[in-house]
Design a protein around this motif. Structure first.
Motif, PDB file in Angstrom:
ATOM      1  N   THR A 160       0.417 -14.565  -5.902  1.00  0.00           N
ATOM      2  CA  THR A 160      -0.953 -14.586  -4.691  1.00  0.00           C
ATOM      3  C   THR A 160      -0.848 -13.571  -2.893  1.00  0.00           C
ATOM      4  O   THR A 160      -1.289 -13.720  -2.747  1.00  0.00           O
ATOM      5  N   THR A 161      -1.155 -12.310  -4.552  1.00  0.00           N
ATOM      6  CA  THR A 161      -1.081 -11.039  -3.676  1.00  0.00           C
ATOM      7  C   THR A 161      -1.709  -9.625  -4.396  1.00  0.00           C
ATOM      8  O   THR A 161      -1.830  -9.928  -5.232  1.00  0.00           O
ATOM      9  N   ALA A 162      -3.279  -9.402  -3.260  1.00  0.00           N
ATOM     10  CA  ALA A 162      -4.248  -8.227  -4.190  1.00  0.00           C
ATOM     11  C   ALA A 162      -2.668  -7.347  -4.541  1.00  0.00           C
ATOM     12  O   ALA A 162      -2.050  -6.990  -3.706  1.00  0.00           O
ATOM     13  N   GLY A 163      -3.328  -6.897  -5.244  1.00  0.00           N
ATOM     14  CA  GLY A 163      -2.759  -4.885  -5.136  1.00  0.00           C
ATOM     15  C   GLY A 163      -3.163  -4.402  -4.691  1.00  0.00           C
ATOM     16  O   GLY A 163      -3.557  -3.959  -2.659  1.00  0.00           O
ATOM     17  N   GLY A 164      -1.319  -3.329  -4.409  1.00  0.00           N
ATOM     18  CA  GLY A 164      -1.789  -2.463  -2.978  1.00  0.00           C
ATOM     19  C   GLY A 164      -2.580  -0.988  -3.145  1.00  0.00           C
ATOM     20  O   GLY A 164      -3.132  -0.902  -4.653  1.00  0.00           O
ATOM     21  N   ASN A 165      -3.056  -0.323  -2.444  1.00  0.00           N
ATOM     22  CA  ASN A 165      -4.090   0.421  -2.416  1.00  0.00           C
ATOM     23  C   ASN A 165      -3.164   1.603  -2.488  1.00  0.00           C
ATOM     24  O   ASN A 165      -1.954   2.485  -2.124  1.00  0.00           O
TER      25      ASN A 165
ATOM     26  N   ASN B 183       0.862  -1.222  -0.043  1.00  0.00           N
ATOM     27  CA  ASN B 183      -0.411   0.230   0.054  1.00  0.00           C
ATOM     28  C   ASN B 183       1.089   1.662  -0.007  1.00  0.00           C
ATOM     29  O   ASN B 183       1.691   1.404   0.790  1.00  0.00           O
ATOM     30  N   ALA B 184       0.472   2.100  -0.231  1.00  0.00           N
ATOM     31  CA  ALA B 184       0.967   3.765  -0.945  1.00  0.00           C
ATOM     32  C   ALA B 184       0.933   4.673   0.530  1.00  0.00           C
ATOM     33  O   ALA B 184      -0.236   3.919   1.039  1.00  0.00           O
ATOM     34  N   THR B 185       2.274   5.133   0.952  1.00  0.00           N
ATOM     35  CA  THR B 185       1.647   6.154   1.766  1.00  0.00           C
ATOM     36  C   THR B 185       0.740   7.310   1.545  1.00  0.00           C
ATOM     37  O   THR B 185       0.467   7.949   0.293  1.00  0.00           O
ATOM     38  N   SER B 186       0.154   8.124   2.479  1.00  0.00           N
ATOM     39  CA  SER B 186      -0.929   9.076   2.163  1.00  0.00           C
ATOM     40  C   SER B 186       0.478  10.374   1.597  1.00  0.00           C
ATOM     41  O   SER B 186       0.832  10.671   3.148  1.00  0.00           O
TER      42      SER B 186
ATOM     43  N   GLY C 256      -5.624  -2.648  -6.158  1.00  0.00           N
ATOM     44  CA  GLY C 256      -5.790  -1.664  -5.542  1.00  0.00           C
ATOM     45  C   GLY C 256      -6.858  -0.642  -5.300  1.00  0.00           C
ATOM     46  O   GLY C 256      -7.144  -0.083  -6.768  1.00  0.00           O
ATOM     47  N   ALA C 257      -7.096  -0.371  -4.564  1.00  0.00           N
ATOM     48  CA  ALA C 257      -8.877   0.571  -4.762  1.00  0.00           C
ATOM     49  C   ALA C 257      -7.577   2.075  -4.846  1.00  0.00           C
ATOM     50  O   ALA C 257      -6.580   2.293  -4.250  1.00  0.00           O
TER      51      ALA C 257
END
Length: 550
Positions: free
Chosen positions: A505-510, A479-482, A534-535
């Motif tokens: 094996t891993t979902a996309g990062g948001n 996941n990215a940082t805000s 990722g959203a």
């Protein structure tokens, strides 16, 4: 042995009995004379045989109730101590009705007992009826009289004990004694009374003086002062400080004042509930206003979800909110009452949960503006945003773009890539920074990192980074940082980072959220079928700042 009972009806002494001597020892009562072979001696006879048993004597019983018939024997008595009744003697097995015992004669008066303690006072009795009015008493003795006249009193005026006031001479005489008034006792004009209260009425203005006053001291030239200081209070009225200046009218006034408007707060003198619009009036005495309006940042798009061995792009980045600004002279404004609108940040695209489907686009941020509340040309400054990041596809993950003509500008966000890690954003002007695009996956199934967001302050074109930007997520699935908030009013917030791409094996990062004010959201990372992409990150709310110069 023979014995005799001596009973002498007459007095006398017997010395012999039947010619034999009697002992001179005095006999005891009931004693017998016995012969001991030589003389009669007093003594007791021999004990006789035991006689038959006599009858039982009567008994006296007591109890707290009357006796029952089977109790006691004939001749007995019984006392009922509670009732005070005496029964008996019992005869023929019956007690009879008994006799109630009465009190005996009163005994002698006992000694006086110790004094008891005083009892509590009783309550007051009711008020008695009004008595009969008494008869009129005799006339009282004539009292002294105060006489007044113009001049000294005449000898025949009044009687002894009277007083006299001379209304002309203001003298007081008396009391008259022996038919004479004597000399005045008090000079009424010589008596000083207490000081009266201060008057609240202003007297009339006196006539203007015709006398010229003395000439004052010569004016001192300030340039002649070579040492010492002059108190600021001597130079002007008001508060002297680093944020005030001395005006030509010799008053201290603030140099400037800052008024911020957001979707959660506004100055105390503004009207309108959050999130706005607000109505606000420029303070009196203002000479100029500098207005900045930063739109809300757009949301980033989510990444594509697709099959292995196909190109899958991450979501495009949302652009930062555009900045509009204006500097106006207050005297030239047709009205000082303003309407302030603050744009909301756009939402990021939702994660894709369906196989072989492109990502969802982010939504635009809202515009921020300052306008006159009335007049022919109400709009003074405008910051807009219409650049939500697109969802990732099989061919691209384009970023949004925003270039509002004539009202300031923001940047077009760079599209994502499947052949390299994300590395930054395009050229900026001023306003909120765009987010970073999400990482993609190439046809060889290599997953890429998401790009960092960009700050709209001091960031080179295409480099990414800047003040408070969001870091890109690392593949796979990071996941990215805000971005953090930016308090420099002349620039907007930074963009959020792009999410890292997923793998088998891993979902996309948001994507990360944009920083306040107006930062764009980062794009979400791409994903394999069977895993959510990722959203996109949310864009930050905008703001309006007005700097007033006095």
């Amino acid at each position: 042995m023979p014995f005799f009972l001596i009973s002498s009806p007459t007095s006398g002494n017997a010395t012999q009995l039947q010619g034999r001597g009697v002992s001179a020892t005095a006999p005891a009562t009931g004693s017998l004379l016995t012969w001991d072979g030589s003389a009669w001696l007093p003594g007791m006879g021999q004990t006789g045989a035991t006689g038959p048993r006599g009858f039982d004597g009567a008994k006296f019983w007591s109890g707290t109730t009357g006796p029952v018939s089977g109790f006691g024997n004939s001749g007995d008595f019984f006392l009922d101590t509670n009732a005070g009744r005496l029964y008996g003697p019992k005869a023929n097995g019956a007690w009879g009705g008994g006799v109630l015992l009465t009190a005996g004669q009163q005994g002698a008066t006992g000694p006086t007992g110790a004094a008891g303690t005083n009892g509590s006072n009783g309550s007051n009795g009711a008020t008695g009826p009004t008595g009969v009015t008494g008869s009129t008493g005799p006339s009282g003795v004539r009292g002294a009289t105060l006489i007044a006249g113009a001049g000294v009193p005449l000898a025949n005026a009044g009687v002894d004990g009277d007083w006299y006031i001379d209304t002309l001479g203001a003298d007081f005489y008396g009391p008259k004694a022996g038919g004479s008034w004597g000399a005045a006792t008090i000079d009424l004009l010589a008596i000083t009374g207490p000081t009266g209260a201060a008057s609240t009425v202003t007297g009339p203005t006196g006539a203007a003086s015709t006398v010229t006053g003395p000439t004052g001291p010569a004016t001192t030239d300030a340039s002649l002062l070579t040492s010492g200081t002059i108190a600021t209070a001597r130079l002007g009225s008001g508060t002297a400080s680093a944020s005030t200046y001395l005006r030509g009218d010799q008053t201290y006034a603030p140099i400037s004042a800052v008024f911020d408007f957001t979707r959660t707060a506004a100055p105390a003198d503004a009207t309108g509930a959050t999130p706005g619009p607000y109505t606000w009036t420029i303070p009196a005495g203002a000479k100029a206003v500098y207005m900045i309006a930063i739109a809300g940042g757009a949301g980033g798009g989510s990444g594509r979800r697709g099959a292995a061995a196909s190109a899958r792009f991450g979501g495009g980045a949302g652009v930062g909110g555009a900045l509009g600004e204006a500097m106006l002279a207050v005297a030239e404004m047709p009205s000082t009452t303003l309407t302030i609108t603050v744009g909301a940040g756009g939402g990021g695209g939702a994660a894709q949960g369906t196989d072989d489907t492109n990502g969802n686009a982010g939504t635009n941020g809202g515009s921020s503006s300052v306008a006159l509340s009335s007049g022919a040309a109400p709009l003074l400054v405008l910051g807009v945003n219409n650049g939500g990041g697109s969802g990732g596809t099989a061919a691209a993950g384009a970023g949004g773009f925003n270039q509002p003509a004539g009202t300031g500008a923001s940047v077009g966000a760079v599209a994502g890539s499947v052949t390299a890690n994300g590395s930054g954003q395009g050229m900026y002007l001023r306003g909120g920074g765009p987010g970073g695009p999400g990482g993609g996956i190439d046809s060889s199934n290599n997953s890429r990192n998401g790009a960092p967001g960009t700050s709209q302050q001091w960031a080179a074109a295409g480099s990414g980074g800047g003040i408070g930007w969001g870091q890109g997520g690392t593949a796979p699935g990071g996941n990215a940082t805000s971005a953090t908030a930016n308090n420099v009013f002349s620039a907007g917030g930074s963009g959020g980072g792009g999410g890292g791409a997923g793998n088998a094996t891993t979902a996309g990062g948001n994507g990360g959220n944009g920083g306040f004010p107006g930062g764009g959201g980062g794009g979400g990372g791409a994903a394999f079928n069977g895993y959510a992409s990722g959203a996109g990150g949310n864009g930050a709310n905008g703001m309006v700042r007005i700097v007033v110069y006095f």
